[in-house]
Scaffold this active site. Sequence first.
Site, PDB file in Angstrom:
ATOM      1  N   ARG A  24       0.857  -1.151   0.122  1.00 16.27           N
ATOM      2  CA  ARG A  24       0.029   0.075   0.049  1.00 16.27           C
ATOM      3  C   ARG A  24       0.807   1.389  -0.032  1.00 16.27           C
ATOM      4  NH1 ARG A  24      -3.483  -2.767  -1.452  1.00 16.27           N
ATOM      5  NH2 ARG A  24      -5.669  -3.114  -0.305  1.00 16.27           N
ATOM      6  N   ASP A  61       3.887  -0.005  -7.495  1.00 20.59           N
ATOM      7  CA  ASP A  61       2.762  -0.600  -7.969  1.00 20.59           C
ATOM      8  C   ASP A  61       1.649   0.324  -7.105  1.00 20.59           C
ATOM      9  OD1 ASP A  61       0.884  -1.815  -9.646  1.00 20.59           O
ATOM     10  OD2 ASP A  61       0.238  -3.120  -7.884  1.00 20.59           O
ATOM     11  N   GLU A  71      -4.026   7.539  -5.421  1.00 21.47           N
ATOM     12  CA  GLU A  71      -3.794   6.713  -6.527  1.00 21.47           C
ATOM     13  C   GLU A  71      -5.014   7.391  -7.464  1.00 21.47           C
ATOM     14  OE1 GLU A  71      -2.068   2.616  -4.999  1.00 21.47           O
ATOM     15  OE2 GLU A  71      -4.208   2.742  -5.483  1.00 21.47           O
ATOM     16  N   HIS A  81      -1.235  -0.187  -9.727  1.00 19.55           N
ATOM     17  CA  HIS A  81      -2.020  -0.823  -8.902  1.00 19.55           C
ATOM     18  C   HIS A  81      -2.474  -1.982  -9.576  1.00 19.55           C
ATOM     19  CE1 HIS A  81      -3.753  -1.048  -4.424  1.00 19.55           C
ATOM     20  NE2 HIS A  81      -3.439  -2.202  -5.034  1.00 19.55           N
TER      21      HIS A  81
END
Length: 271
Positions: free
Chosen positions: A189, A213, A218, A237
Amino acid sequence: MWYHKPVINEDMLQSLPNLKIVASSGVGIDHLDLNLLSSYGVKASNTPFVVSTDTADLGIALMLASSRRLVEGYQMAVSCDTEYFPADWLGTEVSGATLGIVGMGTIGYKVAERAKGFEMKILYHNRNRRNKEEESAVGAIYCKKIDDLLQQSDFVLLSVNLTPETHKLIGKRELELMKPTATLINISRGLVVDQDALVEALQNKVIKAAALDVTYPEPLPRDHPLLKLKNVIITPHIGSATKKTRRLMMENMTESIQAGLTGLPIPNEVL
């Protein structure tokens, strides 16, 4: 729930008096207030196991892409301005390097299994030590203190759940403990890393690179400094983003919902 939407707050729970279960995709449950759900008699589930293989694959992919500078290399290869490929344009070797895995759960262990194929030295830090058989199977060495792992690793891969204990687990102090030649990989995260400290560390060459990622928020604002650094790779992600896994996630969620509505034991119930 997909991508943490809709937001499950008290207003929503009050408006849905017959709600029995919230089925959430993926592993993380940091977006759910379990105490609040429980107070309304609502159960929760996630899909932790089906995402582990693809997420581990992506962790290795990010490590390889960063170390061998694949994004920069692609841009050079297709650029209209490229007249020749410089002989001194070099990456960093993965085979034989030291990988430090922070969080040796299902995903972290699968990363270790893959890293073994690259003859990497594997260190790991976890709340609970794995048994000797599991350690031996992947050649992993336990570091009780995260500092020891950070100081020794060429690549540090984060694979932990976001909890109050892991919130900004990697900050200025931890980044300064890492080698100046090291790369940080985050498949957990975004909030596990102090992003401002990471930007500063990358700009000042405290560490060599980062492959992420996950970020916060986001997507990042389009003017965010992380988007302008050549020593950073960011993906949207996509740890679990394969057709097969996303279908399995939906099937898992459906099974949990059906069980929750009929009063049967709920697969992957989050307690």
